[in-house]
Design a protein around this motif. Sequence first.
Motif, PDB file in Angstrom:
ATOM      1  N   ILE A  14       0.828  -1.208   0.000  1.00  0.00           N
ATOM      2  CA  ILE A  14       0.000   0.000   0.000  1.00  0.00           C
ATOM      3  C   ILE A  14       0.864   1.262   0.000  1.00  0.00           C
ATOM      4  N   LEU A  15       0.617   2.134  -0.984  1.00  0.00           N
ATOM      5  CA  LEU A  15       1.239   3.462  -1.012  1.00  0.00           C
ATOM      6  C   LEU A  15       0.348   4.465  -0.296  1.00  0.00           C
ATOM      7  N   SER A  16      -0.938   4.439  -0.633  1.00  0.00           N
ATOM      8  CA  SER A  16      -1.905   5.314   0.019  1.00  0.00           C
ATOM      9  C   SER A  16      -3.291   4.700  -0.133  1.00  0.00           C
ATOM     10  N   GLU A  17      -4.199   5.147   0.750  1.00  0.00           N
ATOM     11  CA  GLU A  17      -5.580   4.688   0.671  1.00  0.00           C
ATOM     12  C   GLU A  17      -6.495   5.774   1.205  1.00  0.00           C
ATOM     13  N   ALA A  18      -7.781   5.619   0.982  1.00  0.00           N
ATOM     14  CA  ALA A  18      -8.759   6.614   1.417  1.00  0.00           C
ATOM     15  C   ALA A  18      -8.823   6.685   2.937  1.00  0.00           C
ATOM     16  N   SER A  19      -9.372   7.765   3.442  1.00  0.00           N
ATOM     17  CA  SER A  19      -9.493   7.972   4.884  1.00  0.00           C
ATOM     18  C   SER A  19     -10.262   6.849   5.556  1.00  0.00           C
ATOM     19  N   GLY A  20      -9.897   6.614   6.817  1.00  0.00           N
ATOM     20  CA  GLY A  20     -10.570   5.561   7.577  1.00  0.00           C
ATOM     21  C   GLY A  20     -10.344   4.210   6.937  1.00  0.00           C
ATOM     22  N   THR A  21     -11.397   3.450   6.813  1.00  0.00           N
ATOM     23  CA  THR A  21     -11.287   2.121   6.207  1.00  0.00           C
ATOM     24  C   THR A  21     -12.084   2.033   4.910  1.00  0.00           C
ATOM     25  N   ARG A  22     -12.314   3.172   4.253  1.00  0.00           N
ATOM     26  CA  ARG A  22     -13.124   3.197   3.037  1.00  0.00           C
ATOM     27  C   ARG A  22     -12.532   2.338   1.918  1.00  0.00           C
ATOM     28  N   SER A  23     -11.222   2.228   1.852  1.00  0.00           N
ATOM     29  CA  SER A  23     -10.578   1.437   0.797  1.00  0.00           C
ATOM     30  C   SER A  23     -10.648  -0.057   1.060  1.00  0.00           C
ATOM     31  N   ARG A  24     -10.811  -0.424   2.327  1.00  0.00           N
ATOM     32  CA  ARG A  24     -10.708  -1.836   2.735  1.00  0.00           C
ATOM     33  C   ARG A  24     -12.063  -2.508   2.853  1.00  0.00           C
ATOM     34  N   GLU A  25     -12.028  -3.824   2.679  1.00  0.00           N
ATOM     35  CA  GLU A  25     -13.246  -4.609   2.836  1.00  0.00           C
ATOM     36  C   GLU A  25     -12.865  -6.012   3.295  1.00  0.00           C
ATOM     37  N   ALA A  26     -13.574  -6.523   4.290  1.00  0.00           N
ATOM     38  CA  ALA A  26     -13.384  -7.910   4.726  1.00  0.00           C
ATOM     39  C   ALA A  26     -14.211  -8.790   3.803  1.00  0.00           C
ATOM     40  N   VAL A  27     -13.581  -9.816   3.234  1.00  0.00           N
ATOM     41  CA  VAL A  27     -14.262 -10.686   2.277  1.00  0.00           C
ATOM     42  C   VAL A  27     -14.003 -12.151   2.628  1.00  0.00           C
ATOM     43  N   THR A  28     -14.796 -13.030   2.042  1.00  0.00           N
ATOM     44  CA  THR A  28     -14.631 -14.465   2.251  1.00  0.00           C
ATOM     45  C   THR A  28     -13.964 -15.076   1.030  1.00  0.00           C
ATOM     46  N   PHE A  29     -12.920 -15.856   1.273  1.00  0.00           N
ATOM     47  CA  PHE A  29     -12.234 -16.580   0.213  1.00  0.00           C
ATOM     48  C   PHE A  29     -12.789 -17.996   0.157  1.00  0.00           C
ATOM     49  N   ALA A  30     -13.069 -18.468  -1.044  1.00  0.00           N
ATOM     50  CA  ALA A  30     -13.669 -19.783  -1.254  1.00  0.00           C
ATOM     51  C   ALA A  30     -12.725 -20.903  -0.856  1.00  0.00           C
ATOM     52  N   SER A  31     -13.292 -21.912  -0.235  1.00  0.00           N
ATOM     53  CA  SER A  31     -12.532 -23.107   0.113  1.00  0.00           C
ATOM     54  C   SER A  31     -11.877 -23.676  -1.139  1.00  0.00           C
ATOM     55  N   GLY A  32     -10.646 -24.096  -1.020  1.00  0.00           N
ATOM     56  CA  GLY A  32      -9.908 -24.620  -2.164  1.00  0.00           C
ATOM     57  C   GLY A  32      -8.997 -23.592  -2.805  1.00  0.00           C
ATOM     58  N   THR A  33      -9.137 -22.328  -2.390  1.00  0.00           N
ATOM     59  CA  THR A  33      -8.241 -21.280  -2.881  1.00  0.00           C
ATOM     60  C   THR A  33      -6.861 -21.523  -2.282  1.00  0.00           C
ATOM     61  N   PRO A  34      -5.831 -21.560  -3.101  1.00  0.00           N
ATOM     62  CA  PRO A  34      -4.489 -21.788  -2.542  1.00  0.00           C
ATOM     63  C   PRO A  34      -4.087 -20.672  -1.585  1.00  0.00           C
ATOM     64  N   ALA A  35      -3.094 -20.934  -0.760  1.00  0.00           N
ATOM     65  CA  ALA A  35      -2.592 -19.926   0.175  1.00  0.00           C
ATOM     66  C   ALA A  35      -2.193 -18.672  -0.598  1.00  0.00           C
ATOM     67  N   LEU A  36      -2.624 -17.528  -0.111  1.00  0.00           N
ATOM     68  CA  LEU A  36      -2.362 -16.248  -0.757  1.00  0.00           C
ATOM     69  C   LEU A  36      -1.498 -15.386   0.151  1.00  0.00           C
ATOM     70  N   ILE A  37      -0.669 -14.549  -0.459  1.00  0.00           N
ATOM     71  CA  ILE A  37       0.184 -13.664   0.326  1.00  0.00           C
ATOM     72  C   ILE A  37      -0.225 -12.205   0.112  1.00  0.00           C
ATOM     73  N   SER A  38       0.169 -11.377   1.040  1.00  0.00           N
ATOM     74  CA  SER A  38      -0.112  -9.956   0.952  1.00  0.00           C
ATOM     75  C   SER A  38       0.347  -9.424  -0.410  1.00  0.00           C
ATOM     76  N   GLY A  39      -0.509  -8.647  -1.057  1.00  0.00           N
ATOM     77  CA  GLY A  39      -0.198  -8.097  -2.374  1.00  0.00           C
ATOM     78  C   GLY A  39      -0.784  -8.892  -3.522  1.00  0.00           C
ATOM     79  N   GLU A  40      -1.411 -10.029  -3.223  1.00  0.00           N
ATOM     80  CA  GLU A  40      -2.010 -10.886  -4.261  1.00  0.00           C
ATOM     81  C   GLU A  40      -3.215 -10.189  -4.891  1.00  0.00           C
TER      82      GLU A  40
END
Length: 122
Positions: A14-40
């Motif tokens: 992350i270089l920059s993002e909107a104020s507060g948590t407007r840029s972010r969202e908690a989401v559900t990843f589907a079972s069977g999705t391989p391990a993911l790393i930050s920046g994916e």
Amino acid sequence: MATKTETAHAGECILSEASGTRSREAVTFASGTPALISGEVVAIVTASGKYSTYDNGAADGTETAAGVLIEDVDASAADATGVILRRDAEVIDSLLTYQAGQDAAAQDAAKVDLTALGILAR
């Protein structure tokens, strides 16, 4: 002496993002999705509405980038929750990661999708 490899830190892309948590969202990843790393770069599976890895050659919704993962997530065995940049942010282009098989053209297509969400790769 053993060699250790340091992976990306949570949110390092992350270089920059909107104020507060407007840029972010908690989401559900589907079972069977391989391990993911930050920046994916991630996408939404149309049938389930859950997230998975971006795959430009797919035809299930994952061919359209829908965000950038902020923290490592492993949904290989069961659904898992993770936080993504979903809108209005700037990210470090060189720290974006993709699953194997996503060539330069696929990565460029993902960046076009991200730009439409207000996520700019710099």
